[in-house]
Every structure is written in structure tokens, then in C-alpha cells.
Design a protein around this motif. Structure first.
Motif: not given
Length: 364
Positions: A66-84
Motif C-alpha cells: 500500500g505504500d507509495l514509493l518514489h522512483a530512485g528511493d532505496l527499496f532494500c539491500y541484497l546482502a551476501p551474508d544473512k548476518e549483514w
């Protein structure tokens, strides 16, 4: 440890800088592979599946459906380690404090502007402000002298604010009507003396004062504001604060019944119909082929996309967006700032800020 990959909200449509998060397919800590779906985003014109660009673990997810997201904003990270651990950040749907109303700026660009002491009020309203645009603004310093056309003082001279897709449509709307002469464009994202459909760019919003001083009295707001109505409203406020009048613009192929009332800044595009005793508020858009039947009320800034149909007695709240080919039944009310997706059928009232997905029947 390798760095995490930033996943940003994409720009799905140059004229629509926001997208609604309609489905979230992952959660923090979940492992994904390249191409796995992360979320479903929707604008008024399209649906988009956001996919994982690399393999990794989802981190720093701060969004909800339901959030309205803005182009260029950070959505998430994809980290190489689960503990990051992801750094703390504001929720993408929340406007950073101190940002002027209507300003679209990415988080990295905002940080750079703050570090360099740049006045955010000098940045253009409308286009997304990136780090590169902030650097350009820092180099430019004071605005250059504006080249004001000699015929700007003519009584039928009009300046158009916005040179994007809607700007092109407004230029040709004005030219088709034959009542006004477009003397120039105001656009914060284009260089002075660029041309759009042969019309020269005079400068950014700061040029309004110079135009007014030169005798120009009329302006048209050509910032569509589909994804962020606050941007369109901010431009109206800027135009009015500079002392310009905003004539209603009607294409000669449109039909507007004599008893209909059009407020300042209304735009009625080709093949549209506005029926008896209809009332259209400040800055409303009735786009190509849209039908506004008798006794309808469109409050300020309401936007009807091409092919939408309003039966008699419909009320559309201020700032609401009615998508393409939407049908709204007799005497239904649409609340303020609602968003009705393309081809939806509306049989009952929609609450303020309500969202009806494309193709849906309301109520479902």
C-alpha cells in the motif's frame, strides 16, 4: 565481507514518478536468487515486477503493501551474508524533514545537498533530483539572465510551465484553440533556449518573476502530476504567487455545455464532453475522450485520464486520479486523493485516499 547491493525503486514512467506497492514477495532475511520476484509495483498505466538483480539475502526492507514509493528511493539491500546489517534509514514513503512540498529528490541527492549547504528551495519542482542534478545546481550558483520574448507583453501571450509529455499536449491544446499565443516554456529540468515542439525554454521557475515584470499575464500549468499530485499543486501555487492568471483551456473538438462551470486552470482535451450544470474546480484535467455527465462535480485538481466515463451526479474529490477507461456509476462519490486504476468499474462510493486496482469492480 563483500558489500551489499542496493535495490532502488525504478522509474516506470517518465511522467509518473511514484508507484504503489501492491504485493510484497519477500521478507527480511529471505534468500533470493537472480530474477526472483521481490515485489509488484503499479502505476496508473502499468504493473511491474521488481526482481532480484543479484543473489543474496534481503536486508533493510522498510516498506509495506500500500505504500507509495518514489522512483530512485532505496527499496532494500541484497546482502551476501544473512548476518549483514543494513544501516538505519527513513521509510521510503515518508518525506524527509525539511524537503519543500512537491520536491522529488533521492536520498543520496538529499544528503549531498545538505552536506554542501544547498538551499533545497532553489531546486526544480517536478523532475526527480539526482546527485548529478545537485552537482549541476552547485556549479550554476545564481540563475543566468533570462531571455524574455519581446511579444511576452501581448494580451494573448501565455507561458506554459512544464515541457514533458503533458506539456506537449498543453502546447497543442492552446495552439488548436487559437485564443492564446505560447511565448515560451518554463521547465526546471530543461536548459534555456532548448525547444519543445518549437517553443523555446525561457528558464526554470525563477523566470516567472521576469516574465511578469515584462508584462506577461497568462500561464498554463503543464505538470501532469499523475504520480505525485503535490507536484502539480506546488506549480499552481508558484504560478499564482507570481501573479499570473490561469485561463481555462478547451480544445475546439471538445463539447462543453453552456451551463457547465469551468474554474481557472481547467484543461479539456480533444473529443471530451462536459455536461449540463457540471462544475469543474481549479486545475482539473478532463483528458482526451473523457465524459463528464450532467451535474457532476470535480473538485480542485481532479484528473480524469483518457476515456474515463462519469455518469450523472458523480462527485470527484480534490486531487483524485481517475484512470483510463474507468466507468463511475450514477451519483457515486470519489473521496479526495483517491486513485482509481485503469478500466475499473465503480458502483459505490470510494473513501478518501482509497485505491481501486486496475480492472477491478468496486466494491469487489
Amino acid at each position: 565481507m563483500a558489500d551489499a547491493t542496493r535495490i532502488l525503486v525504478p522509474l516506470l514512467n517518465p511522467n509518473e514518478t511514484d508507484a504503489r506497492l501492491v504485493s510484497l514477495h519477500v521478507e527480511d532475511g529471505q534468500q533470493v536468487q537472480v530474477g526472483d520476484p521481490l515485489a509488484t509495483l503499479e502505476t496508473t498505466k502499468s504493473t511491474f515486477e521488481l526482481e532480484a538483480a543479484v543473489a543474496g539475502y534481503v536486508a533493510g526492507l522498510k516498506v509495506t503493501v500500500g505504500d507509495l514509493l518514489h522512483a530512485g528511493d532505496l527499496f532494500c539491500y541484497l546482502a551476501p551474508d544473512k548476518e549483514w546489517q543494513a544501516p538505519e534509514q527513513a521509510k521510503p514513503s515518508e518525506a524527509p524533514s525539511g524537503v519543500p512540498e512537491g520536491l522529488r529528490i533521492t536520498q543520496p541527492a538529499l544528503l549531498l545537498a545538505q552536506q554542501e549547504g544547498l538551499d533545497l528551495g532553489t531546486l526544480p519542482v517536478g523532475p526527480i533530483i539526482t546527485e548529478d542534478k545537485v552537482r549541476v545546481a552547485l556549479k550554476q550558483g545564481q540563475p543566468a539572465e533570462f531571455q524574455i520574448p519581446e511579444h511576452a507583453a501581448n494580451k494573448n501571450a501565455i507561458v506554459v510551465y512544464g515541457g514533458g509529455g503533458h506539456g506537449k499536449a498543453v502546447i497543442e491544446l492552446i495552439q488548436a484553440g487559437g485564443n492564446y499565443q505560447v511565448v515560451g516554456l518554463i521547465d526546471d529540468g530543461l536548459a534555456p533556449r532548448d525547444r519543445v515542439l518549437g517553443v523555446p525554454v525561457i528558464g526554470g521557475g525563477a523566470a516567472l518573476a521576469a516574465l511578469k515584470e515584462a508584462g506577461c499575464q497568462l500561464a498554463a500549468n503543464a505538470v501532469g502530476g499523475i504520480g505525485a499530485i503535490s507536484t502539480r499543486i506546488a506549480v499552481f501555487e508558484r504560478i499564482q504567487a507570481a501573479g499570473f492568471e490561469l485561463p481555462a483551456l478547451v480544445h475546439p473538438s471538445a463539447v462543453v455545455e453552456p451551463s457547465a462551470q469551468l474554474a481557472a486552470g481547467v484543461q479539456v482535451f480533444p473529443q471530451a464532453y462536459v455536461g449540463s450544470d457540471a462544475q469543474l474546480g481549479l486545475g482539473c484535467i478532463v483528458n482526451t475522450g473523457a465524459i463528464v455527465s450532467h451535474d457532476c462535480v470535480l473538485e480542485d485538481y481532479a484528473n480524469l485520464a483518457p476515456g474515463s466515463i462519469l455518469a450523472g451526479g458523480v462527485r470527484v474529490g480534490d486531487g483524485s486520479l481517475i484512470g483510463m477507461a474507468v466507468t463511475i456509476n450514477l451519483n457515486v462519490s470519489i473521496g479526495r486523493r483517491a486513485r482509481i486504476g485503469n478500466s475499473a468499474v465503480i458502483k459505490e462510493d470510494v473513501p478518501a485516499e482509497g485505491i481501486v486496482r486496475a480492472g477491478a469492480v468496486w466494491p469487489s
